[in-house]
Design a protein around this motif. Structure first.
Motif, PDB file in Angstrom:
ATOM      1  N   VAL A   1       0.971  -1.201   0.057  1.00  0.00           N
ATOM      2  CA  VAL A   1      -0.041   0.060   0.169  1.00  0.00           C
ATOM      3  C   VAL A   1       0.952   1.417   0.114  1.00  0.00           C
ATOM      4  CG1 VAL A   1      -2.029  -1.082   1.229  1.00  0.00           C
ATOM      5  CG2 VAL A   1      -0.217  -0.063   2.492  1.00  0.00           C
ATOM      6  N   LEU A   2       0.412   2.240  -0.814  1.00  0.00           N
ATOM      7  CA  LEU A   2       1.100   3.376  -0.694  1.00  0.00           C
ATOM      8  C   LEU A   2       0.402   4.507   0.222  1.00  0.00           C
ATOM      9  CD1 LEU A   2       3.589   4.700  -1.899  1.00  0.00           C
ATOM     10  CD2 LEU A   2       2.270   5.699  -3.855  1.00  0.00           C
ATOM     11  N   GLY A   3       0.296   4.254   1.354  1.00  0.00           N
ATOM     12  CA  GLY A   3      -0.629   5.233   2.325  1.00  0.00           C
ATOM     13  C   GLY A   3      -0.763   4.620   3.526  1.00  0.00           C
TER      14      GLY A   3
ATOM     15  N   GLY B   1      -5.166   1.181  -6.495  1.00  0.00           N
ATOM     16  CA  GLY B   1      -5.215   1.877  -5.192  1.00  0.00           C
ATOM     17  C   GLY B   1      -6.468   2.045  -4.749  1.00  0.00           C
TER      18      GLY B   1
ATOM     19  N   SER C   1      -5.477   8.013   2.092  1.00  0.00           N
ATOM     20  CA  SER C   1      -4.441   8.617   2.435  1.00  0.00           C
ATOM     21  C   SER C   1      -3.074   8.536   1.480  1.00  0.00           C
ATOM     22  CB  SER C   1      -3.879   7.871   3.763  1.00  0.00           C
ATOM     23  OG  SER C   1      -3.632   6.381   3.418  1.00  0.00           O
ATOM     24  N   ALA C   2      -3.216   7.718   0.704  1.00  0.00           N
ATOM     25  CA  ALA C   2      -2.254   7.801  -0.261  1.00  0.00           C
ATOM     26  C   ALA C   2      -2.424   8.910  -1.437  1.00  0.00           C
ATOM     27  CB  ALA C   2      -2.168   6.254  -1.179  1.00  0.00           C
TER      28      ALA C   2
ATOM     29  N   ALA D   1      -1.447  12.222   0.251  1.00  0.00           N
ATOM     30  CA  ALA D   1      -0.027  12.293   0.234  1.00  0.00           C
ATOM     31  C   ALA D   1       0.664  12.538  -1.017  1.00  0.00           C
ATOM     32  CB  ALA D   1       0.556  10.875   0.770  1.00  0.00           C
ATOM     33  N   MET D   2      -0.155  12.256  -2.221  1.00  0.00           N
ATOM     34  CA  MET D   2       0.440  12.357  -3.675  1.00  0.00           C
ATOM     35  C   MET D   2      -0.216  13.607  -4.232  1.00  0.00           C
ATOM     36  SD  MET D   2       2.763  10.067  -4.260  1.00  0.00           S
ATOM     37  CE  MET D   2       2.800  10.166  -5.861  1.00  0.00           C
TER      38      MET D   2
ATOM     39  N   GLN E   1      -9.026   9.465  -3.750  1.00  0.00           N
ATOM     40  CA  GLN E   1      -8.748   8.541  -4.937  1.00  0.00           C
ATOM     41  C   GLN E   1      -9.636   8.692  -6.373  1.00  0.00           C
ATOM     42  OE1 GLN E   1      -6.559   5.951  -5.413  1.00  0.00           O
ATOM     43  NE2 GLN E   1      -6.007   5.599  -3.031  1.00  0.00           N
TER      44      GLN E   1
END
Length: 461
Positions: free
Chosen positions: A59-61, A137, A141-142, A145-146, A151
């Protein structure tokens, strides 16, 4: 002849993965995830057990839906901290010869041009054993952060991923011809420039004008995994996947899922068995039934309800901290959870309504998938029944504690399955794609990606 079962190990470059709280168990070494030794030992263990592969989630988050913040995730090591899974592939490949190594990478936040190079590099270094699990995704939160507010909408994420795949297929399949690299010492030519082709892609999300930076890897396109469960996710999987992961709570639900996937493959013009389907399923086993059950009881004492609900909140998009543990999950107000409620309500033969506490107990060891506890003979009976009833190809097996859970599978379960003729006794040589299907190293002709192979221009008379 008994149909052979396929096994993947399910892990993540973090602590605890899908068994929150069990990092506290004396046998667990998941907190060692940040050392190369953990990953090389795991790879060698799995190869000794003739596992088809190890599948690394990512996960990226952070899981911050529960309680509206990341505190519970941090307290329970609920996939936080989490390291980059791609960094361990080379180490695992270096100490093994056959084990497939699959990595989760999202299409949402990395441009396909650099990603295609990274994937080709790992396919080269592993000798054609690299696999990519495509995700779009799901953690807000990811996105934050990006630099995004949230999403993309669900359908939009898959439309974006479809175009992403078009770009990487063009780079992997169409940019370099098979005979581009000749290493002609006498003539001073390493690569024939006329054999490298610039892709010209201009779509809604990406504009890419350039050639792939890597010469063709053993598989060209890495072996493709996918785990979409929604109707749009299944359509994406049917168009792209070579292996699909499912997490059905019961055999009945899984049988319906497998039948639906095979039907959609047939409708799409693909062989319904051109995709391997793996069910998420946790196994706790030992020398005897009594020892296995005692082990399970011991593990259960370390499981964290809060950690499990933190995961469930992130997966389902609902804050379970707003509900009491004894509230029925049918009272939970969320479109995201309706299908999950329907599935889990079928997991209890008594028809008893499930509570939030039940959901936490279910997810405390192994996440969303079912749990099988018993001696090797009992577990083998159960896995073979799952396969017979559902037509599934194999199982994606997470750990309760690591590496002990995987070592138990290799020591007890694998020999039992081999005695029954239900498990291979040696690896097939070749790339991961060839090992799983036995019909070549590259994408089959009926795969969507194969449409982007280089074809010489037709001469004009």
């Amino acid at each position: 002849m008994t149909r052979q079962i396929r096994l993947n190990a399910f892990d993540m470059n973090c602590v605890g993965h899908q068994s929150p709280g069990l990092w506290r168990h004396p046998s667990d070494r998941s907190w060692d995830y940040k050392t190369i030794g953990y990953w090389t030992h795991l790879a060698q263990t799995l190869e000794r057990g003739l596992f088809d592969g190890v599948f690394l989630a990512d996960v990226l988050g952070v899981y911050d839906v529960y309680g509206g913040n990341r505190d519970a995730a941090a307290r329970n090591a609920t996939q936080l901290p989490v390291n980059d899974p791609m960094m361990v592939v080379s180490a695992m490949a270096a100490v093994t010869e056959h084990l497939g190594i699959g990595v989760t990478a999202a299409t949402a936040f990395e441009h396909p041009y650099p990603f295609s190079r990274r994937a080709s590099t790992l396919d080269h270094l592993s000798g054609g054993r690299f696999a990519w699990n495509i995700v779009t995704g799901y953690l807000p939160s990811a996105a934050r952060a990006m630099g995004e507010d949230d999403q993309m909408a669900h359908t939009d994420r898959y439309d974006h991923a479809d175009e992403y795949m078009e770009v990487v297929y063009k780079l992997w399949e169409g940019s370099w011809q098979d005979d581009a690299v000749i290493r002609d010492r006498a003539g001073g030519v390493f690569t024939r420039p006329e054999k490298i082709h610039t892709i010209e892609h201009e779509g809604i999300h990406f504009k890419v004008t350039g050639a792939h930076l890597c010469e063709p890897s053993p598989q060209r396109t890495p072996f493709i995994y996918q785990a979409g469960s929604s109707p749009r996710g299944k359509r994406f999987a049917v168009e792209h996947a070579e292996a699909i992961f499912t997490g059905a709570p019961t055999k009945e639900v899984l049988a319906e899922t497998v039948d639906d996937i095979r039907s959609q493959l047939r409708a799409a013009g693909r062989d319904p068995y051109s995709v391997k389907i793996f069910q998420l399923l946790t196994v706790i086993t030992a020398e005897t039934p009594e020892k296995a059950r005692a082990k399970h009881d011991e593990y259960r004492r370390f499981a964290s309800d809060e950690g499990a609900l933190t995961l469930m909140s992130g997966w389902m998009g609902i804050d379970f901290n707003e509900y009491g543990l004894d509230d029925p999950i049918t009272a939970v107000e969320s479109n995201a959870i309706k299908s999950a409620v329907a599935s889990f309500s079928r997991a209890d033969a008594s028809g008893k309504p499930w509570t939030v506490r039940d959901l936490a107990a279910w997810g405390g060891i192994g996440g969303l998938g079912p749990l099988v506890v018993g001696s090797a003979a009992e577990v083998a009976d159960e896995l073979l029944d799952w396969q017979e009833v559902t037509d599934v190809d194999g199982f994606n097996v997470p750990y309760a504690v690591t590496p002990a859970s995987f070592e138990d599978l290799v020591e007890f379960l694998v020999p039992e399955l081999q005695r029954r003729g239900a498990y291979k006794t040696a690896y097939t040589p070749g790339t991961l794609r060839h090992k799983l299907f036995g019909n070549g190293d590259h994408l089959p002709d009926d795969h969507r990606g194969a449409q982007h192979r280089y074809r010489a221009p037709t001469a004009v008379p």
